[in-house]
Design a protein around this motif. Structure first.
Motif, PDB file in Angstrom:
ATOM      1  N   GLU A 182      31.964 -30.650   0.137  1.00 41.11           N
ATOM      2  CA  GLU A 182      30.522 -30.767   0.356  1.00 41.11           C
ATOM      3  C   GLU A 182      30.175 -31.335   1.725  1.00 41.11           C
ATOM      4  O   GLU A 182      29.319 -30.806   2.427  1.00 41.11           O
ATOM      5  CB  GLU A 182      29.921 -31.646  -0.754  1.00 41.11           C
ATOM      6  CG  GLU A 182      29.956 -30.981  -2.134  1.00 41.11           C
ATOM      7  CD  GLU A 182      29.248 -31.820  -3.176  1.00 41.11           C
ATOM      8  OE1 GLU A 182      28.626 -32.841  -2.792  1.00 41.11           O
ATOM      9  OE2 GLU A 182      29.331 -31.462  -4.362  1.00 41.11           O
ATOM     10  N   HIS A 183      30.806 -32.433   2.115  1.00 40.28           N
ATOM     11  CA  HIS A 183      30.453 -33.106   3.361  1.00 40.28           C
ATOM     12  C   HIS A 183      31.582 -32.929   4.368  1.00 40.28           C
ATOM     13  O   HIS A 183      32.714 -33.379   4.149  1.00 40.28           O
ATOM     14  CB  HIS A 183      30.196 -34.598   3.107  1.00 40.28           C
ATOM     15  CG  HIS A 183      29.150 -34.846   2.065  1.00 40.28           C
ATOM     16  ND1 HIS A 183      27.814 -34.555   2.264  1.00 40.28           N
ATOM     17  CD2 HIS A 183      29.248 -35.340   0.799  1.00 40.28           C
ATOM     18  CE1 HIS A 183      27.133 -34.866   1.183  1.00 40.28           C
ATOM     19  NE2 HIS A 183      27.981 -35.343   0.266  1.00 40.28           N
ATOM     20  N   LEU A 184      31.264 -32.315   5.490  1.00 37.70           N
ATOM     21  CA  LEU A 184      32.282 -32.014   6.498  1.00 37.70           C
ATOM     22  C   LEU A 184      32.179 -33.000   7.661  1.00 37.70           C
ATOM     23  O   LEU A 184      31.699 -32.669   8.745  1.00 37.70           O
ATOM     24  CB  LEU A 184      32.120 -30.572   7.005  1.00 37.70           C
ATOM     25  CG  LEU A 184      32.413 -29.458   5.997  1.00 37.70           C
ATOM     26  CD1 LEU A 184      32.268 -28.099   6.646  1.00 37.70           C
ATOM     27  CD2 LEU A 184      33.803 -29.617   5.392  1.00 37.70           C
ATOM     28  N   SER A 185      32.633 -34.229   7.434  1.00 36.92           N
ATOM     29  CA  SER A 185      32.734 -35.191   8.529  1.00 36.92           C
ATOM     30  C   SER A 185      33.957 -34.851   9.368  1.00 36.92           C
ATOM     31  O   SER A 185      34.803 -34.013   8.976  1.00 36.92           O
ATOM     32  CB  SER A 185      32.866 -36.603   7.976  1.00 36.92           C
ATOM     33  OG  SER A 185      34.078 -36.733   7.254  1.00 36.92           O
ATOM     34  N   ALA A 186      34.071 -35.491  10.518  1.00 39.14           N
ATOM     35  CA  ALA A 186      35.215 -35.234  11.401  1.00 39.14           C
ATOM     36  C   ALA A 186      36.526 -35.545  10.693  1.00 39.14           C
ATOM     37  O   ALA A 186      37.522 -34.825  10.834  1.00 39.14           O
ATOM     38  CB  ALA A 186      35.077 -36.056  12.675  1.00 39.14           C
ATOM     39  N   LEU A 187      36.528 -36.629   9.898  1.00 31.61           N
ATOM     40  CA  LEU A 187      37.747 -37.022   9.190  1.00 31.61           C
ATOM     41  C   LEU A 187      38.113 -36.005   8.113  1.00 31.61           C
ATOM     42  O   LEU A 187      39.288 -35.661   7.939  1.00 31.61           O
ATOM     43  CB  LEU A 187      37.558 -38.406   8.575  1.00 31.61           C
ATOM     44  CG  LEU A 187      38.827 -39.066   8.017  1.00 31.61           C
ATOM     45  CD1 LEU A 187      39.861 -39.264   9.107  1.00 31.61           C
ATOM     46  CD2 LEU A 187      38.481 -40.408   7.368  1.00 31.61           C
ATOM     47  N   VAL A 188      37.109 -35.513   7.395  1.00 34.53           N
ATOM     48  CA  VAL A 188      37.367 -34.520   6.350  1.00 34.53           C
ATOM     49  C   VAL A 188      37.881 -33.216   6.966  1.00 34.53           C
ATOM     50  O   VAL A 188      38.793 -32.581   6.429  1.00 34.53           O
ATOM     51  CB  VAL A 188      36.092 -34.269   5.515  1.00 34.53           C
ATOM     52  CG1 VAL A 188      36.271 -33.061   4.613  1.00 34.53           C
ATOM     53  CG2 VAL A 188      35.771 -35.495   4.677  1.00 34.53           C
ATOM     54  N   ILE A 189      37.297 -32.820   8.094  1.00 34.13           N
ATOM     55  CA  ILE A 189      37.757 -31.601   8.773  1.00 34.13           C
ATOM     56  C   ILE A 189      39.210 -31.760   9.210  1.00 34.13           C
ATOM     57  O   ILE A 189      40.037 -30.855   9.015  1.00 34.13           O
ATOM     58  CB  ILE A 189      36.858 -31.284   9.978  1.00 34.13           C
ATOM     59  CG1 ILE A 189      35.474 -30.848   9.489  1.00 34.13           C
ATOM     60  CG2 ILE A 189      37.471 -30.185  10.839  1.00 34.13           C
ATOM     61  CD1 ILE A 189      34.465 -30.647  10.590  1.00 34.13           C
TER      62      ILE A 189
END
Length: 434
Positions: free
Chosen positions: A208-215
């Motif tokens: 759901e949330h594409l933060s830099a860390l998640v990417i």
């Protein structure tokens, strides 16, 4: 240090089961079930259509009434050898969640046949989606058990070889009770809950949330899943190993093979995605896989034959007293390296195609493309690593005091391994394309 801990937590989250589920029979399948029954004086057919993620994506918006009419036109019922007409009475539609944020489809249709005047032989044939792979099941009688629970729970021991029943015949007679059509499913029963948890590569694109860390963690996860996928059966691991051993390959050659596999697999996924999006009315995507298998097999046969011929010419030259310090025929050429790499990456992973289609539907095209590239790179890293092990093992054998004749047989033996593997791939693929 804190960033490393956060990254580890994110990777653990990626490895955990996602909320979506994948179709147990594969992303390409279109599965069909028919229950033929007599209620009162009339013959009815309860028809169930279960479409996996990719066919559902291709179908777009589904009109249940139009699909019901199409199903009725291709469901053939005969009484005592005479064709009769089936008429749609009602339908129910649901889109259970699938892999990568895509949807699957479950459509139930009640078809009404003619009234019976007395005992008669009934023959039923389902010609719907005859060119598509998937589960095909027909049962007679309202209380006859279904092996798949009407496409809700597929037997795990039959997933590799799905049921393939498209025609049945039975003797029936009119009943004494009232004429009651089969009931359509509603609510949760219509959602076909038996799905496989989607905790692999395809789940990454639906976060759901594409933060830099998640990417960053998603790219690492894609790399991992690509490497793990390469260790499953296929992808030319035996061929790469035999080729590098027989052709005096170097670590540079192993790295080049990995690069070729990455490029080939990525291009293959994009090309199959283009077929799925733009050409599916002319070419059924899942029917391309047998042809790709056949092309891979023929490529490998050609490689094995070329290597075997080179070894034979080399040995014949030596037997005639022609000694040269260099033997060009035994060297690894770019053309042959290209053929080996293409054969290893030519068959796109279905999960990668699901990620591409999910990225398009979620408007995350750039993210999906990067995930696919990372997945292909992981695939290539595993194959490169196997190639490096083969190169180093050959070097160790060369340094050890093994019998010279035994070591000299390695190149010819490797050529036979490649040729045998190519022939096996071709033989397996050929019946599926005819």
């Amino acid at each position: 240090m804190r960033r490393l801990v956060l990254l580890a937590v994110a990777l653990a989250a990626l490895a955990a089961p996602a909320a979506a589920f994948a179709h147990p029979l594969g992303n390409f399948t279109i599965n069909r079930f028919s229950r033929v029954e007599v209620s009162g004086q009339r013959v009815y057919v309860l028809y169930v259509l279960d479409m996996a993620e990719i066919p559902t994506f291709q179908a777009g918006r589904i009109d249940p009434s139009a699909y019901a009419r199409r199903i009725a036109a291709n469901a053939h019922l005969t009484l005592a050898g005479r064709p009769t007409r089936l008429v749609p009475l009602g339908q129910a539609l649901a889109h259970p969640p699938g892999a990568g944020g895509l949807r699957t489809t479950r459509l139930e249709v009640v078809l009404a046949g003619p009234s019976l005047a007395g005992p008669v032989r009934v023959a039923y044939h389902d010609a719907n989606y005859a060119d598509r792979i998937g589960w095909k099941e027909i049962v007679f009688g309202a209380h006859t058990p279904s092996q798949s629970e009407e496409l809700r729970a597929y037997p795990k021991n039959l997933l590799a070889s799905p049921l393939d029943v498209t025609s049945v015949t039975a003797d029936v007679a009119p009943g004494s009770g009232p004429d009651v059509p089969p009931a359509l499913s509603r609510g949760k029963l219509l959602q076909a809950p038996d799905r496989v948890a989607d905790a692999g590569f395809a789940s990454l694109v639906g976060r759901e949330h594409l933060s830099a860390l998640v990417i960053l963690a998603s790219l690492a996860g894609a790399l991992f899943w690509g490497a793990a996928h390469a260790l499953s059966p296929g992808h030319g691991k035996t061929i790469v190993t035999a080729y590098l051993v027989g052709q005096r390959g170097t670590p540079r050659h192993a790295a080049l093979l990995g690069l070729i596999v990455t490029v080939t697999h990525t291009i293959g996924v994009f090309a199959l995605g283009l077929v799925t999006l733009a050409l599916s009315q002319f070419v059924v995507p899942d029917q391309l896989y047998p042809w790709l298998n056949l092309v891979s097999g023929l490529l490998v046969v050609g490689i094995g034959a070329a290597v075997l011929r080179a070894r034979w010419l080399h040995r014949r030259g030596r037997s005639h007293g022609h000694h040269h310090h260099h033997h060009p025929d035994a060297q690894t050429s770019f053309r042959s390296l290209l053929a080996v790499g293409v054969s290893g990456g030519l068959l796109p992973c279905p999960s990668a195609l699901v990620v591409l289609l999910a990225a398009i539907s979620l408007h995350r095209v750039a993210f999906g493309l990067v995930l696919i590239l990372a997945f292909s790179a992981g695939l290539a890293l595993s194959i490169t690593g196997i190639g490096l092990v083969a190169v180093l093992a050959r070097s160790v054998f060369r340094r050890r005091s093994f019998d010279g004749r035994l070591v000299s047989l390695f190149p010819a033996a490797s050529a036979l391994v490649i040729l045998s593997a190519g022939l096996a791939m071709t033989v397996r693929a050929f019946p599926k394309v005819t």
